[in-house]
Design an enzyme around this catalytic site. Structure first.
Site, PDB file in Angstrom:
ATOM      1  N   LYS A  79      46.456  31.458  18.802  1.00  0.00           N
ATOM      2  CA  LYS A  79      47.798  31.302  18.254  1.00  0.00           C
ATOM      3  C   LYS A  79      47.901  29.979  17.501  1.00  0.00           C
ATOM      4  O   LYS A  79      47.435  28.941  17.985  1.00  0.00           O
ATOM      5  CB  LYS A  79      48.820  31.358  19.393  1.00  0.00           C
ATOM      6  CG  LYS A  79      50.280  31.283  18.948  1.00  0.00           C
ATOM      7  CD  LYS A  79      51.204  31.428  20.149  1.00  0.00           C
ATOM      8  CE  LYS A  79      52.677  31.387  19.752  1.00  0.00           C
ATOM      9  NZ  LYS A  79      53.560  31.599  20.919  1.00  0.00           N
ATOM     10  N   SER A 148      56.780  35.087  20.567  1.00  0.00           N
ATOM     11  CA  SER A 148      56.338  34.457  19.338  1.00  0.00           C
ATOM     12  C   SER A 148      54.833  34.570  19.122  1.00  0.00           C
ATOM     13  O   SER A 148      54.328  34.224  18.053  1.00  0.00           O
ATOM     14  CB  SER A 148      56.737  32.965  19.373  1.00  0.00           C
ATOM     15  OG  SER A 148      56.075  32.294  20.443  1.00  0.00           O
ATOM     16  N   SER A 172      57.160  35.279  25.340  1.00  0.00           N
ATOM     17  CA  SER A 172      56.275  35.364  24.177  1.00  0.00           C
ATOM     18  C   SER A 172      54.858  35.844  24.441  1.00  0.00           C
ATOM     19  O   SER A 172      54.069  35.965  23.504  1.00  0.00           O
ATOM     20  CB  SER A 172      56.219  34.005  23.462  1.00  0.00           C
ATOM     21  OG  SER A 172      57.485  33.649  22.972  1.00  0.00           O
TER      22      SER A 172
END
Length: 435
Positions: A79, A148, A172
């Site tokens: 990420k 996210s 997330s």
């Protein structure tokens, strides 16, 4: 066991037996990336030649017998909030365009010490919060993959990488894993270091992992945490003691999510897993309110100074949320933290008799890409720092994935993984999307 082409543990075994080379595996990943990326937009950065060079070096280490790690030669996604030395880390925001850190985050260093190849940086929602990025769901590109950690979930679900690193402040990791039909695991808060990661809430931020099986999630998390706890196998486990929980927000779940949850509970009970319905601590119902206070108060103080440099490139939604957090008083924050401490203690006592608590992970299937989805079924466990994992268990409307969330008391990560491995062995696999 799922086909080794898709499973981290299976790939590691295949590589160790010489059935597959890292070069072959990376080429498969790059081919899959080329085929899916125009539709999915899961990656913020990728360097094919760098990945090929690292794969050749990995194969040479194996050939010459040089010591290597348990993830040697396996491509992963990271990420884009975790620093990667010499590789852009832009936190999903124009505030950080062109930022290239000199040192890698702790989780990236741990993965690379184990031999993993960072094939790419995956898309995050803006500032690891709620404004969606461009990524789409591999099961339906008219749907969100969640947020996210959207790019990490989509990359694993689409078969580009067998594992990816994400994070969770509210929902997330669990939410995108559920929407994308894969396994998402959020260990107890603090178990995996956040050194070198973008900070939104220092109390609530967790590292999370995405894989295609519970065993792979346990392995990957253990490597990132740099611990040596044994990875559970379903066939080694006793039948767990389970509790099922319908929170005060049960009515917000769709009919198909409620039906899926009841079907999963019934299937586990029918397979010998005693499932009880204990009355939870009343304070659990206050968790979403407490979490919002802690998250926005800390988020404003961590992120607003950065956003103030160029507020015009920050979304209006993020500016409004951060402004709300800035208006919160120190007293309200301190009160929320005291309530959090009390809730953690109450949860530990209530959950202690059970190997895992069963809950829905989401309100339903993935919504449109205008939203990253509703995190209300994750808030209690993020606030308390409890370990949580989601496994795919079926489908809802338009053949979109639905899953089951399992939670344990803070610190009971291995107990949770054993229960989840057993549940995974009982409940059916849903397979992979054709992105």
């Amino acid at each position: 066991m799922r086909a080794f082409e898709e499973d981290l543990v299976g790939l590691a075994d295949a590589l160790s037996r010489g059935e597959l080379s890292s070069t072959e595996l990376v080429e498969r990943s790059l081919t899959r990336y080329s085929r899916t990326e125009p539709k999915l937009h899961a990656f913020a950065w990728i360097d094919a030649q760098r990945a090929r060079d690292l794969a050749r070096a990995s194969d040479e280490r194996r050939r010459t017998g040089v010591a290597f790690g348990s993830l040697e030669g396996i491509p992963i996604g990271v990420k884009d909030i975790f620093d990667t030395a010499g590789i852009p880390t832009e936190n999903g925001s124009a505030l950080f365009t062109g930022r290239v850190p000199e040192a890698s985050s702790a989780v990236v260093r741990a993965a690379e010490r184990a031999g993993a190849i960072v094939i790419g940086k995956t898309v995050t929602a803006e500032l690891a919060y709620l404004t969606p990025g461009p990524t789409r769901n591999p099961w339906d590109t008219e749907r969100t993959p969640g947020g996210s950690s959207m790019g990490s979930a989509a990359a694993v679900a689409a078969g580009v990488v067998p594992a990816a690193i994400g994070s969770q402040t509210n929902g997330s990791t669990i939410r995108p894993a559920a929407f994308c039909g894969i396994v998402g695991f959020k260990p107890t808060v603090g178990r995996i270091s956040l050194d070198g990661a973008f900070e939104f809430s220092h109390t609530l931020d967790h590292v999370g992992v995405f894989t295609r099986s519970v065993r792979s999630a346990g392995l990957f998390a253990a490597i990132l945490a740099q611990d040596s706890e044994r990875v559970p196998r379903a066939d080694e486990q006793h039948v767990p003691r389970l509790a099922a929980l319908r929170t005060s927000e049960w009515e917000h779940a769709s009919d198909e999510m409620r039906e899926r949850f009841q079907a999963d509970v019934d299937a586990l009970a029918a397979s010998g897993g005693p499932v009880e319905w204990p009355v939870p601590p009343r304070a659990l119902d206050d968790a979403p309110r407490i979490l919002r206070t802690v998250m926005l108060y800390e988020g404003a103080r961590a992120v607003l100074p950065k956003a103030a440099r160029r507020p015009e490139v920050v979304s209006q939604f993020a500016r409004e949320q951060l402004a709300e957090g800035a208006r919160m008083s120190d007293r309200s924050y301190q009160d929320a933290m005291r309530e959090r401490d009390q809730l953690i203690a109450a949860l530990a006592d209530w959950a202690a008799p059970y190997d895992a608590i069963l809950t829905p992970p989401t309100t339903g299937v993935a919504p449109s890409p205008d939203s990253t989805g509703d995190a209300r079924f994750c808030s209690r466990w993020s606030l308390t720092g409890a370990p949580a994992i989601v496994i795919p268990t079926g489908f809802g409307e338009h053949r979109l994935p639905l899953g089951l969330q399992l939670v344990a008391a803070p610190g009971d990560d291995q107990r949770l993984l054993r229960a989840a491995a057993w549940a995974e062995s009982v409940l059916p696999s849903i397979g992979s999307p054709t992105a």
